[in-house]
Write a protein that holds these residues in place. Sequence first.
Motif, PDB file in Angstrom:
ATOM      1  N   THR A  65      -3.512  -0.327 -13.567  1.00 10.21           N
ATOM      2  CA  THR A  65      -4.613  -0.393 -12.619  1.00 10.21           C
ATOM      3  C   THR A  65      -4.094  -0.775 -11.242  1.00 10.21           C
ATOM      4  O   THR A  65      -3.326  -1.731 -11.110  1.00 10.21           O
ATOM      5  N   HIS A  66      -4.538  -0.025 -10.245  1.00 12.43           N
ATOM      6  CA  HIS A  66      -4.213  -0.348  -8.850  1.00 12.43           C
ATOM      7  C   HIS A  66      -5.122  -1.512  -8.462  1.00 12.43           C
ATOM      8  O   HIS A  66      -6.327  -1.345  -8.337  1.00 12.43           O
ATOM      9  N   GLU A  67      -4.533  -2.692  -8.307  1.00 11.89           N
ATOM     10  CA  GLU A  67      -5.339  -3.885  -8.032  1.00 11.89           C
ATOM     11  C   GLU A  67      -5.703  -4.040  -6.561  1.00 11.89           C
ATOM     12  O   GLU A  67      -6.839  -4.326  -6.229  1.00 11.89           O
ATOM     13  N   SER A  68      -4.718  -3.911  -5.691  1.00 10.80           N
ATOM     14  CA  SER A  68      -4.985  -4.112  -4.271  1.00 10.80           C
ATOM     15  C   SER A  68      -3.908  -3.427  -3.446  1.00 10.80           C
ATOM     16  O   SER A  68      -2.867  -3.042  -3.955  1.00 10.80           O
ATOM     17  N   GLY A  69      -4.177  -3.299  -2.175  1.00 11.99           N
ATOM     18  CA  GLY A  69      -3.213  -2.709  -1.264  1.00 11.99           C
ATOM     19  C   GLY A  69      -3.697  -1.379  -0.717  1.00 11.99           C
ATOM     20  O   GLY A  69      -4.866  -1.027  -0.814  1.00 11.99           O
ATOM     21  N   GLU A  70      -2.757  -0.651  -0.134  1.00  9.71           N
ATOM     22  CA  GLU A  70      -3.065   0.608   0.531  1.00  9.71           C
ATOM     23  C   GLU A  70      -3.472   1.692  -0.458  1.00  9.71           C
ATOM     24  O   GLU A  70      -3.031   1.698  -1.602  1.00  9.71           O
ATOM     25  N   ALA A  71      -4.303   2.602   0.016  1.00  9.72           N
ATOM     26  CA  ALA A  71      -4.599   3.807  -0.759  1.00  9.72           C
ATOM     27  C   ALA A  71      -3.362   4.695  -0.692  1.00  9.72           C
ATOM     28  O   ALA A  71      -2.722   4.813   0.341  1.00  9.72           O
ATOM     29  N   ILE A  72      -3.020   5.300  -1.819  1.00 10.39           N
ATOM     30  CA  ILE A  72      -1.790   6.084  -1.918  1.00 10.39           C
ATOM     31  C   ILE A  72      -2.138   7.493  -2.363  1.00 10.39           C
ATOM     32  O   ILE A  72      -2.967   7.681  -3.259  1.00 10.39           O
ATOM     33  N   ASN A  73      -1.482   8.481  -1.771  1.00  6.12           N
ATOM     34  CA  ASN A  73      -1.658   9.866  -2.185  1.00  6.12           C
ATOM     35  C   ASN A  73      -1.171   9.998  -3.629  1.00  6.12           C
ATOM     36  O   ASN A  73      -0.031   9.681  -3.935  1.00  6.12           O
ATOM     37  N   ASP A  96     -10.343  12.237  -5.705  1.00  9.77           N
ATOM     38  CA  ASP A  96     -10.226  12.444  -4.255  1.00  9.77           C
ATOM     39  C   ASP A  96      -8.784  12.590  -3.776  1.00  9.77           C
ATOM     40  O   ASP A  96      -8.530  12.761  -2.589  1.00  9.77           O
ATOM     41  N   GLY A  97      -7.829  12.522  -4.699  1.00 13.45           N
ATOM     42  CA  GLY A  97      -6.428  12.674  -4.320  1.00 13.45           C
ATOM     43  C   GLY A  97      -5.778  11.391  -3.854  1.00 13.45           C
ATOM     44  O   GLY A  97      -4.612  11.384  -3.484  1.00 13.45           O
ATOM     45  N   LYS A  98      -6.521  10.298  -3.869  1.00 10.48           N
ATOM     46  CA  LYS A  98      -5.984   9.007  -3.443  1.00 10.48           C
ATOM     47  C   LYS A  98      -6.106   7.997  -4.578  1.00 10.48           C
ATOM     48  O   LYS A  98      -7.067   8.010  -5.340  1.00 10.48           O
TER      49      LYS A  98
END
Length: 140
Positions: A65-73, A96-98
């Motif tokens: 799981t992506h917990e926090s930080g920048e949106a990544i392609n 959405d690709g992110k």
Amino acid sequence: MKLKNLFTEDRAVSPVIGVILMVAITVILAAVIGTFVLGLGDQVQETAPQASFAFDYDGSDLVITHESGEAINNQSVTIVDPSGTTAWNDSINNGDGKITAGESNTLTSLNANDGDTVRIVWTSESGGTSSTLQKWTYNG
């Protein structure tokens, strides 16, 4: 008193200063052109995004799981595990690709042994740079 003779000098800059300025301009131009010719300008690399991932292993499946930080392609992220490399599946999220905070991906039937490592790897769009964003090691 003759003031006319005081202002008849034609030289404004001495030849030595002119030569120094020409040499300095030549050195600067050579440095700039050399940088581009040798490709040193291409070595300016994209920096890896700052992101934090959580791992939850239930003995069979590993949920990342992506917990926090920048949106990544999502096309620039791969999951490297002992069995190979897997692309991040964005279709199970919002498509959405992110990869944004709260989105997850599941590695099913991961038969992890002690010391097995799963890495989240980001690769730049140019493909020249890659970086491990986070890793998880199984300690049974």
